[in-house]
Each structure stands twice: as structure tokens, then as C-alpha cells.
Design a protein around this motif. Structure first.
Motif, PDB file in Angstrom:
ATOM      1  N   ARG A 147      22.902 -12.747   5.726  1.00  0.00           N
ATOM      2  CA  ARG A 147      21.796 -11.795   5.642  1.00  0.00           C
ATOM      3  C   ARG A 147      21.935 -10.985   4.353  1.00  0.00           C
ATOM      4  O   ARG A 147      22.878 -10.515   4.038  1.00  0.00           O
ATOM      5  N   SER A 148      20.590 -10.477   4.037  1.00  0.00           N
ATOM      6  CA  SER A 148      20.650  -9.393   2.714  1.00  0.00           C
ATOM      7  C   SER A 148      19.448  -8.673   3.264  1.00  0.00           C
ATOM      8  O   SER A 148      18.745  -9.133   4.102  1.00  0.00           O
ATOM      9  N   LEU A 149      19.522  -7.699   2.630  1.00  0.00           N
ATOM     10  CA  LEU A 149      18.241  -6.763   2.532  1.00  0.00           C
ATOM     11  C   LEU A 149      17.419  -6.857   1.486  1.00  0.00           C
ATOM     12  O   LEU A 149      17.945  -7.160   0.517  1.00  0.00           O
ATOM     13  N   LEU A 150      16.062  -6.737   1.563  1.00  0.00           N
ATOM     14  CA  LEU A 150      15.319  -6.687   0.252  1.00  0.00           C
ATOM     15  C   LEU A 150      15.932  -5.846  -0.741  1.00  0.00           C
ATOM     16  O   LEU A 150      16.246  -4.675  -0.366  1.00  0.00           O
ATOM     17  N   SER A 151      16.013  -6.330  -2.088  1.00  0.00           N
ATOM     18  CA  SER A 151      16.330  -5.483  -2.871  1.00  0.00           C
ATOM     19  C   SER A 151      17.884  -5.805  -3.375  1.00  0.00           C
ATOM     20  O   SER A 151      18.469  -5.336  -4.337  1.00  0.00           O
ATOM     21  N   GLU A 152      18.525  -6.589  -2.559  1.00  0.00           N
ATOM     22  CA  GLU A 152      20.007  -7.139  -2.742  1.00  0.00           C
ATOM     23  C   GLU A 152      20.121  -8.256  -3.303  1.00  0.00           C
ATOM     24  O   GLU A 152      20.869  -8.420  -4.421  1.00  0.00           O
ATOM     25  N   LEU A 153      19.474  -9.375  -2.814  1.00  0.00           N
ATOM     26  CA  LEU A 153      19.282 -10.760  -3.470  1.00  0.00           C
ATOM     27  C   LEU A 153      17.940 -11.018  -3.845  1.00  0.00           C
ATOM     28  O   LEU A 153      17.535 -11.597  -4.769  1.00  0.00           O
ATOM     29  N   HIS A 154      16.972 -10.554  -3.169  1.00  0.00           N
ATOM     30  CA  HIS A 154      15.491 -10.806  -3.436  1.00  0.00           C
ATOM     31  C   HIS A 154      14.673  -9.498  -3.936  1.00  0.00           C
ATOM     32  O   HIS A 154      15.098  -8.378  -3.544  1.00  0.00           O
ATOM     33  N   GLN A 155      13.972  -9.685  -4.635  1.00  0.00           N
ATOM     34  CA  GLN A 155      13.213  -8.280  -5.337  1.00  0.00           C
ATOM     35  C   GLN A 155      12.527  -7.639  -4.166  1.00  0.00           C
ATOM     36  O   GLN A 155      11.836  -7.972  -3.322  1.00  0.00           O
ATOM     37  N   GLY A 156      12.717  -6.157  -4.304  1.00  0.00           N
ATOM     38  CA  GLY A 156      12.437  -5.300  -3.271  1.00  0.00           C
ATOM     39  C   GLY A 156      11.041  -4.964  -3.139  1.00  0.00           C
ATOM     40  O   GLY A 156      10.059  -5.505  -4.032  1.00  0.00           O
ATOM     41  N   THR A 157      10.721  -3.698  -2.421  1.00  0.00           N
ATOM     42  CA  THR A 157       9.298  -3.480  -2.220  1.00  0.00           C
ATOM     43  C   THR A 157       8.383  -2.387  -2.809  1.00  0.00           C
ATOM     44  O   THR A 157       7.640  -1.919  -2.984  1.00  0.00           O
ATOM     45  N   LEU A 158       9.178  -1.885  -3.925  1.00  0.00           N
ATOM     46  CA  LEU A 158       8.794  -0.772  -4.772  1.00  0.00           C
ATOM     47  C   LEU A 158       8.000  -1.401  -5.947  1.00  0.00           C
ATOM     48  O   LEU A 158       8.404  -1.187  -7.247  1.00  0.00           O
ATOM     49  N   ALA A 159       6.860  -1.996  -5.559  1.00  0.00           N
ATOM     50  CA  ALA A 159       6.106  -2.749  -6.528  1.00  0.00           C
ATOM     51  C   ALA A 159       4.550  -3.060  -5.875  1.00  0.00           C
ATOM     52  O   ALA A 159       4.514  -2.711  -4.728  1.00  0.00           O
ATOM     53  N   ARG A 202       0.717  -1.165   0.178  1.00  0.00           N
ATOM     54  CA  ARG A 202      -0.013   0.011   0.086  1.00  0.00           C
ATOM     55  C   ARG A 202       0.933   1.358   0.004  1.00  0.00           C
ATOM     56  O   ARG A 202       0.374   2.313  -0.585  1.00  0.00           O
ATOM     57  N   ALA A 203       2.086   1.262   0.686  1.00  0.00           N
ATOM     58  CA  ALA A 203       2.906   2.308   0.712  1.00  0.00           C
ATOM     59  C   ALA A 203       4.540   1.987   0.865  1.00  0.00           C
ATOM     60  O   ALA A 203       4.570   0.765   1.430  1.00  0.00           O
ATOM     61  N   ALA A 204       5.340   2.561   0.134  1.00  0.00           N
ATOM     62  CA  ALA A 204       6.847   2.026   0.439  1.00  0.00           C
ATOM     63  C   ALA A 204       7.547   3.292   0.472  1.00  0.00           C
ATOM     64  O   ALA A 204       7.333   4.621  -0.084  1.00  0.00           O
ATOM     65  N   ALA A 205       8.798   3.196   1.064  1.00  0.00           N
ATOM     66  CA  ALA A 205       9.502   4.549   1.288  1.00  0.00           C
ATOM     67  C   ALA A 205      10.923   4.324   0.749  1.00  0.00           C
ATOM     68  O   ALA A 205      11.466   3.189   0.530  1.00  0.00           O
ATOM     69  N   LEU A 206      11.507   5.504   0.311  1.00  0.00           N
ATOM     70  CA  LEU A 206      12.809   5.180  -0.464  1.00  0.00           C
ATOM     71  C   LEU A 206      13.909   5.554   0.637  1.00  0.00           C
ATOM     72  O   LEU A 206      13.616   6.277   1.980  1.00  0.00           O
ATOM     73  N   ASN A 207      14.947   4.967   0.380  1.00  0.00           N
ATOM     74  CA  ASN A 207      16.185   5.129   1.418  1.00  0.00           C
ATOM     75  C   ASN A 207      17.519   5.336   0.501  1.00  0.00           C
ATOM     76  O   ASN A 207      17.466   5.158  -0.889  1.00  0.00           O
ATOM     77  N   HIS A 208      18.344   5.906   1.278  1.00  0.00           N
ATOM     78  CA  HIS A 208      19.650   6.180   0.336  1.00  0.00           C
ATOM     79  C   HIS A 208      20.172   4.842  -0.071  1.00  0.00           C
ATOM     80  O   HIS A 208      20.990   5.022  -1.541  1.00  0.00           O
ATOM     81  N   HIS A 209      20.023   3.845   0.321  1.00  0.00           N
ATOM     82  CA  HIS A 209      20.428   2.393  -0.181  1.00  0.00           C
ATOM     83  C   HIS A 209      19.821   2.232  -1.536  1.00  0.00           C
ATOM     84  O   HIS A 209      20.483   1.470  -2.144  1.00  0.00           O
ATOM     85  N   ASP A 210      18.675   2.826  -2.081  1.00  0.00           N
ATOM     86  CA  ASP A 210      18.245   2.409  -3.311  1.00  0.00           C
ATOM     87  C   ASP A 210      19.089   3.337  -4.440  1.00  0.00           C
ATOM     88  O   ASP A 210      19.281   3.005  -5.403  1.00  0.00           O
ATOM     89  N   LEU A 211      19.538   4.502  -3.994  1.00  0.00           N
ATOM     90  CA  LEU A 211      20.559   5.299  -4.781  1.00  0.00           C
ATOM     91  C   LEU A 211      21.680   4.554  -5.031  1.00  0.00           C
ATOM     92  O   LEU A 211      22.370   4.383  -6.059  1.00  0.00           O
ATOM     93  N   PHE A 212      22.117   3.992  -3.807  1.00  0.00           N
ATOM     94  CA  PHE A 212      23.478   3.329  -3.774  1.00  0.00           C
ATOM     95  C   PHE A 212      23.313   2.214  -4.761  1.00  0.00           C
ATOM     96  O   PHE A 212      24.345   1.814  -5.613  1.00  0.00           O
ATOM     97  N   SER A 213      22.295   1.482  -4.974  1.00  0.00           N
ATOM     98  CA  SER A 213      22.058   0.207  -5.675  1.00  0.00           C
ATOM     99  C   SER A 213      22.334   0.798  -7.058  1.00  0.00           C
ATOM    100  O   SER A 213      22.738   0.131  -8.109  1.00  0.00           O
ATOM    101  N   LEU A 214      21.732   2.008  -7.419  1.00  0.00           N
ATOM    102  CA  LEU A 214      21.422   2.595  -8.955  1.00  0.00           C
ATOM    103  C   LEU A 214      22.916   3.211  -9.070  1.00  0.00           C
ATOM    104  O   LEU A 214      23.452   3.236 -10.465  1.00  0.00           O
ATOM    105  N   ARG A 215      23.932   3.207  -8.163  1.00  0.00           N
ATOM    106  CA  ARG A 215      25.070   3.619  -8.415  1.00  0.00           C
ATOM    107  C   ARG A 215      26.086   2.574  -8.713  1.00  0.00           C
ATOM    108  O   ARG A 215      27.342   2.705  -8.974  1.00  0.00           O
ATOM    109  N   GLY A 216      25.703   1.483  -8.319  1.00  0.00           N
ATOM    110  CA  GLY A 216      26.526   0.135  -8.611  1.00  0.00           C
ATOM    111  C   GLY A 216      26.991  -0.328  -7.243  1.00  0.00           C
ATOM    112  O   GLY A 216      28.153  -1.079  -7.391  1.00  0.00           O
ATOM    113  N   VAL A 217      26.835   0.171  -5.934  1.00  0.00           N
ATOM    114  CA  VAL A 217      27.168  -0.019  -4.825  1.00  0.00           C
ATOM    115  C   VAL A 217      26.451  -0.919  -3.965  1.00  0.00           C
ATOM    116  O   VAL A 217      25.106  -0.690  -3.800  1.00  0.00           O
TER     117      VAL A 217
END
Ligand code: NAP
Length: 324
Positions: free
Chosen positions: A100-112, A38-53
């Protein structure tokens, strides 16, 4: 389903790899379940993923997002815990599971529209929190909660003194509000006068320019800025004080200041995310004392690109939320 994915990566132009498109719903392994987001929030982590980190290119396309609140397959309102790990492998703490991993690192994330998670990662959403507010808790707020409540060594009944560096960040604003709710005196630093003013409005007892001398030495520092504030963090502590570090936005390799660390018997404590039980405790605290995440902006999932541009711009005070 509509989803926001990383399809390519660029250190300098992270938004070039962002795609808001239809994606197949993820499959549901044994022990996992689905949540209608119903709602999802953004984090710096999402930008790091797009930067290749932190996200290897061979895992693309990857649906981004760690944070969500929604409705479970059983029809319950839930908050999604973002840490996928085995508590037993971490001595009772899934954040210490080496795999351990965070959602969107190994498994598909929450922006869906739908996210698939281990069944144990569902935490009941208190009715007093909106889906938008609840979606802010799993990453920035949980990280701040563990830092302030369980890692900083502050007196459980309140009365401690804490410095939060970089007042505007998502973790920092959460740390200010959680530390105040726990009865501590809270000082903050920020490079910007407007952010210092807003920190006072959300409860800080004193707001100072980055690096400024504080009125008293503090028991603990909540540090996510890194290199730019590290020397100040070390100098701000009383003998025996603790720096709790969960990030290094401005750089990870400041001089360690070892003379001060040993002579003043300081502790440097790393902290990352929190357990499912800590997320449940945080949700209960928010419900009990009326603590509400600070939301800077809410947009529909389809407008995710505009929210990512805001996040990359760095001028946000509070959380950016996307709704489904
Ligand atoms: N370990 C974990 O579990 C975990 C969880 C969440 C986040 N994090 C990490 O924690 C960090 C903070 O994330 P966030 O999303 O809360 O916020 P963020 O947007 O990265 O901002 C943090 C704050 O850092 C300050 N800052 C940035 N660059 C600076 C510089 N060069 N000099 C001085 N201050 C600077 C800014 O404060 P002012 O403008 O107010 O000075 C900003 O408000 C990130 O590195 C993130 O990856 C870690």
C-alpha cells in the motif's frame, strides 16, 4: 493544470523544493478515475516529502497532497481516500497491504486541479460538510478515527478515559473531538497554555502541561508526539491500558519502559490511516452528530507556499486548506 509539487528535497529547508506550477494532468489507468478537486488539506506528510523522508528522489517531481474533496467524473460530490492498496492483500484491510502507498508517495497527489485515483477510493461527501471540511477527513481525521474508535479498546458506548498528547496537532485535535463525540472523558497535554485553552474550547475535559500528573489513570493514550511524551504516556495508563501510536514527531526512539509495559500489562498498538470503509463511517458520523474539522486557514491553491510556511512554522491549531 495548476499543481503543487516537490521538485527537490532538503532536510533543513523543505520549502526550497516546493513548486506551484502548471503540470500535465495524470493519465487514468484501468479501474481509476478523475476527481476535479474543490479543496485539499495539508499534512505533516507533505513536509516530510519535501525533507526527503518517505519519498525517494527518483520519483520527483511529485504532486504533493493526500487529502481532497471534489467532484467525480460522474458529477458526484466525493471525498478522496488517500490509501492506494488492495484489501485482499491485507486480509480485508487495505492499510495492511504490504504494497500500500499514500497518494503523493507513488501516485501523484491531491494538491492540484485534478487528481487520479482508484475508483474504489471515492467516498460520498455528505451534503452537510463543505468541500473544505470534507477535505480534512482523509488523513489526520481518519487516522484519529481509527485510533480512537477501532484501536484504543475504549467502550463503544462511551464512558472511557483517554489522554491525547500534543493538543495542537491535526491528528490530536481530531482525536479530541472524535473521543468527545463518542462519549469519553478526554485529557490533553500541550507545551503551550494557548493550545491548552483551545483544546478545552473544542471539548477536552482537562488540559495539562506536557508531563504533568493527571487526575486519574487513563484507559488509552493517543500518541503522535513520540520521544518527548512517551514516558508520560506509559505512566498515565491504568493497568491493562493501551497506547495507540500513529506518529513520532519529536523522535522515534524513546526508552521503551519495558518494566512498566509487562508489569502493568500495557499494550502498545501501532495505527496508520484507515480503510475506505472507516472513512465512509467517519463521514457518516460527522454528518450525524455535527462534527466539523477545525480549520485554521483557507487559501487558494496558487498561494500554497504561504500555507506550507505556516505548517513548517508549527504554530497552527487545526487544518490548513487550499481551494481550487
Ligand atoms: N500514521 C499515520 O497514518 C499518520 C497520519 C497522520 C499523521 N501522522 C503523524 O502524526 C504526527 C502528528 O502529525 P500532525 O500533523 O497531527 O501534527 P504535528 O504538527 O506534527 O504536531 C503534533 C503535536 O506534537 C507536539 N510536539 C511536537 N514536537 C514536540 C516536542 N518536542 N515535545 C512535545 N510535544 C511536541 C505539539 O504539541 P504541543 O505544541 O501542543 O505540545 C504538536 O501540536 C506526525 O509525526 C505525522 O507524521 C501519522
Amino acid at each position: 493544470m495548476l499543481a503543487v509539487s516537490a521538485v527537490s528535497q532538503s532536510p533543513d529547508d523543505p520549502l526550497s523544493g516546493l513548486a506551484v506550477t502548471q503540470r500535465p494532468e495524470p493519465s487514468v489507468p484501468d479501474g481509476w478515475t478523475t476527481v476535479a478537486v474543490r479543496a485539499a488539506a495539508l499534512n505533516h506528510h507533505d513536509l516530510f516529502s519535501l525533507r526527503g523522508v518517505g519519498l525517494p528522489a527518483d520519483r520527483l517531481p511529485m504532486i504533493l497532497g493526500c487529502d481532497a474533496a471534489g467532484v467525480s467524473a460522474d458529477g458526484e460530490d466525493v471525498i478522496v481516500h488517500a490509501v492506494v492498496g488492495d484489501p485482499a492483500a491485507g486480509g480485508g484491510d487495505e492499510t495492511l497491504d504490504p504494497r500500500r502507498s499514500l497518494l503523493s508517495e507513488l501516485h501523484q497527489g491531491t494538491l492540484a486541479e485534478v487528481v487520479t485515483v482508484p475508483r474504489r477510493n471515492l467516498v460520498p461527501k455528505p451534503a452537510s460538510l463543505s468541500f473544505e471540511e470534507a477535505a480534512c477527513l482523509p488523513t489526520a481525521w481518519l487516522t484519529a478515527y481509527r485510533m480512537v474508535v477501532n484501536r484504543a479498546g475504549l467502550p463503544p458506548a462511551g464512558g472511557g478515559t483517554v489522554l491525547v498528547q500534543g493538543a495542537g496537532g491535526g491528528v490530536s485535535t481530531a482525536a479530541i473531538m472524535i473521543a468527545k463525540a463518542a462519549g469519553h472523558t478526554v485529557f490533553v497535554t500541550s507545551r503551550e497554555a494557548s493550545k491548552r485553552e483551545r483544546a478545552i474550547k473544542i471539548g477536552a475535559d482537562g488540559a495539562f502541561e506536557s508531563g504533568a500528573r493527571l487526575p486519574v489513570k487513563v484507559d488509552a493514550v493517543i500518541e503522535t508526539v513520540g520521544a518527548a511524551t512517551w514516558a508520560h504516556s506509559v505512566r498515565a495508563l491504568r493497568p491493562g491500558g493501551r497506547i495507540v501510536c500513529a506518529g513520532a514527531t519529536s523522535g522515534a526512539n524513546p526508552p521503551a519502559e519495558l518494566n512498566r509495559i509487562f508489569f502493568l500489562q500495557l499494550s502498545v498498538i501501532g495505527s496508520t490511516m484507515g480503510t475506505r470503509d472507516e472513512l465512509a463511517d467517519l463521514a457518516t458520523l460527522a454528518d450525524r452528530v455535527g462534527l466539523r474539522p477545525l480549520i485554521a486557514d483557507v487559501r487558494p491553491l496558487a498561494d500554497a507556499r504561504a500555507s506550507f510556511a505556516q505548517l513548517a512554522g508549527g504554530e497552527v491549531f487545526g487544518k490548513l486548506v487550499l481551494t481550487v
